[in-house]
Write a protein that holds these residues in place. Structure first.
Motif, mmCIF file in Angstrom:
data_model
loop_
_atom_site.group_PDB
_atom_site.id
_atom_site.type_symbol
_atom_site.label_atom_id
_atom_site.label_comp_id
_atom_site.label_asym_id
_atom_site.label_seq_id
_atom_site.Cartn_x
_atom_site.Cartn_y
_atom_site.Cartn_z
ATOM 1 N N ALA A 1 28.737 40.146 87.164
ATOM 2 C CA ALA A 1 28.237 40.207 85.792
ATOM 3 C C ALA A 1 27.856 38.814 85.299
ATOM 4 O O ALA A 1 28.345 37.811 85.834
ATOM 5 C CB ALA A 1 29.310 40.804 84.891
ATOM 6 N N TYR B 1 21.560 39.791 84.874
ATOM 7 C CA TYR B 1 21.338 40.724 85.974
ATOM 8 C C TYR B 1 19.890 40.568 86.403
ATOM 9 O O TYR B 1 18.998 40.369 85.567
ATOM 10 C CB TYR B 1 21.603 42.159 85.518
ATOM 11 C CG TYR B 1 23.074 42.497 85.438
ATOM 12 C CD1 TYR B 1 23.859 42.573 86.591
ATOM 13 C CD2 TYR B 1 23.685 42.762 84.218
ATOM 14 C CE1 TYR B 1 25.200 42.897 86.534
ATOM 15 C CE2 TYR B 1 25.037 43.087 84.148
ATOM 16 C CZ TYR B 1 25.789 43.152 85.318
ATOM 17 O OH TYR B 1 27.113 43.460 85.254
ATOM 18 N N ARG C 1 24.015 42.001 92.579
ATOM 19 C CA ARG C 1 25.129 42.939 92.764
ATOM 20 C C ARG C 1 25.734 43.325 91.427
ATOM 21 O O ARG C 1 26.021 42.458 90.601
ATOM 22 C CB ARG C 1 26.213 42.261 93.601
ATOM 23 C CG ARG C 1 26.277 42.749 95.015
ATOM 24 C CD ARG C 1 27.129 41.855 95.849
ATOM 25 N NE ARG C 1 28.458 41.606 95.287
ATOM 26 C CZ ARG C 1 29.284 40.675 95.752
ATOM 27 N NH1 ARG C 1 28.914 39.905 96.746
ATOM 28 N NH2 ARG C 1 30.466 40.508 95.213
ATOM 29 N N ALA C 2 25.982 44.611 91.240
ATOM 30 C CA ALA C 2 26.474 45.096 89.952
ATOM 31 C C ALA C 2 27.789 44.436 89.540
ATOM 32 O O ALA C 2 28.043 44.219 88.356
ATOM 33 C CB ALA C 2 26.650 46.613 90.014
ATOM 34 N N ASP C 3 28.617 44.094 90.528
ATOM 35 C CA ASP C 3 29.926 43.516 90.176
ATOM 36 C C ASP C 3 29.852 42.036 89.839
ATOM 37 O O ASP C 3 30.854 41.433 89.466
ATOM 38 C CB ASP C 3 30.925 43.768 91.312
ATOM 39 C CG ASP C 3 30.494 43.114 92.618
ATOM 40 O OD1 ASP C 3 29.293 43.177 92.954
ATOM 41 O OD2 ASP C 3 31.353 42.526 93.298
ATOM 42 N N THR D 1 29.772 35.235 85.658
ATOM 43 C CA THR D 1 30.491 35.065 86.934
ATOM 44 C C THR D 1 30.061 33.772 87.624
ATOM 45 O O THR D 1 28.891 33.400 87.599
ATOM 46 C CB THR D 1 30.184 36.258 87.871
ATOM 47 O OG1 THR D 1 30.480 37.472 87.188
ATOM 48 C CG2 THR D 1 31.010 36.187 89.151
ATOM 49 N N ASP E 1 22.901 38.354 97.317
ATOM 50 C CA ASP E 1 23.791 38.683 96.201
ATOM 51 C C ASP E 1 23.322 38.090 94.883
ATOM 52 O O ASP E 1 23.525 38.669 93.817
ATOM 53 C CB ASP E 1 25.203 38.160 96.503
ATOM 54 C CG ASP E 1 25.748 38.744 97.788
ATOM 55 O OD1 ASP E 1 25.856 39.979 97.867
ATOM 56 O OD2 ASP E 1 26.041 37.975 98.730
ATOM 57 N N SER F 1 21.841 37.997 89.001
ATOM 58 C CA SER F 1 22.741 38.763 89.845
ATOM 59 C C SER F 1 22.030 39.956 90.448
ATOM 60 O O SER F 1 21.277 40.664 89.780
ATOM 61 C CB SER F 1 23.928 39.238 89.007
ATOM 62 O OG SER F 1 24.546 40.344 89.619
#
Ligand code: HPA
Length: 261
Positions: A109, A224, A105-107, A112, A195, A103
């Motif tokens: 996780a 991440y 993007r921090a959102d 996902t 992303d 990932s």
């Protein structure tokens, strides 16, 4: 679909027969009722393994483990052309690619699910076209929208139907691997608008396009990206393994619902 007929005779070529290419953590579909395996030779060499024909919720499907059934083929050595060619000759109606990603993007996780809608290709030195001279004239395919909209929709519907969430859209950065990225590379991909990051999305997607096979991907975030986790230790492989196991069981449930949407 009368599955028992297919067990007795050759598989009927249904126009709904989808192919599933499984990535890390999905070298087998345990919920696939296997009918037969077929070793395919192609003008481009050997696919990653035999095509596994079976049925998933009474619909015929073909499964192929991208990294081989023993997970021995690294991303840059996967014979993408042979894999896509083999699926084309199996007369599939489309390809669902399951692939784990990092990932950016921090959102997004770990855990996902993402159904990406765009690709940036950073891979190099991979055989990435079927049209390379000789008998075949040069061809430039349109790749504005690399993923098939209706297959993407089916993936999203199946995901919702089993009570799961998948992020609708995202830019997939395809990297060469097999090493993971540096923190600066992840920052660069973010600046470029990516992303998620993975190692196998290309040239798989474009080869499917060249053979006019609808193609969509279900990406599973397993970590991440480099430099993005809280841990200073870098990427922890044991953690990835744990997320991968759990997530792929969820993916199996989603794939089983695909035939109903
Ligand atoms: N980078 C590239 N590919 C990946 C990653 C990653 O962090 N995680 C899973 N596939």
């Amino acid at each position: 679909a009368a599955v028992h007929d297919k067990i007795r005779g050759p598989i009927q070529r249904s126009d709904r027969m989808l192919a599933i290419i499984g990535g890390s953590g999905l070298t087998q579909l345990s919920n696939l009722a296997i009918v037969r395996r077929e070793v395919v030779r192609t003008p481009y060499g050997e696919p990653s393994g035999a095509l596994t024909y079976g049925s998933l919720c009474e619909e015929p499907v073909v499964f192929l483990a991208r990294h081989g059934y023993g997970h021995t083929i690294p991303p840059h050595l996967v014979n993408y052309r042979a894999n896509i060619w083999a699926l084309k000759q199996a007369d599939v109606s489309g390809i669902i690619s399951v692939a784990s990603v990092g990932s950016i993007r921090a959102d997004l996780a770990p855990g996902t699910l993402v159904v990406p809608d765009q690709i940036i290709d950073y891979t190099w030195d991979r055989k990435s076209t079927f049209f390379e001279g000789g008998e075949t004239p040069v061809k430039h395919v349109d790749f504005t929208h690399p993923y098939d909209p209706s297959l993407r929709q089916r993936l999203l519907l199946a995901t919702a139907a089993v009570g799961e969430l998948a992020v609708d859209g995202g830019v997939y950065a395809a990297t060469q691997g097999p090493r993971l990225e540096t923190a600066a590379e992840i920052n660069r991909f973010e600046r470029d608008g990516a992303d998620v990051v993975g190692m196998t999305g290309m040239p798989e997607a474009v080869l499917a396009r060249e053979l006019e096979l609808p193609y969509a991907a279900l990406n599973v975030v397993v970590n991440y990206g480099a430099g993005r986790a809280d841990s200073a230790a870098g990427i922890i492989f044991d953690d990835i393994e744990t997320v991968l196991q759990t997530a792929m069981s969820r993916v199996r449930v989603i794939l089983e619902r695909l035939c109903q949407v």
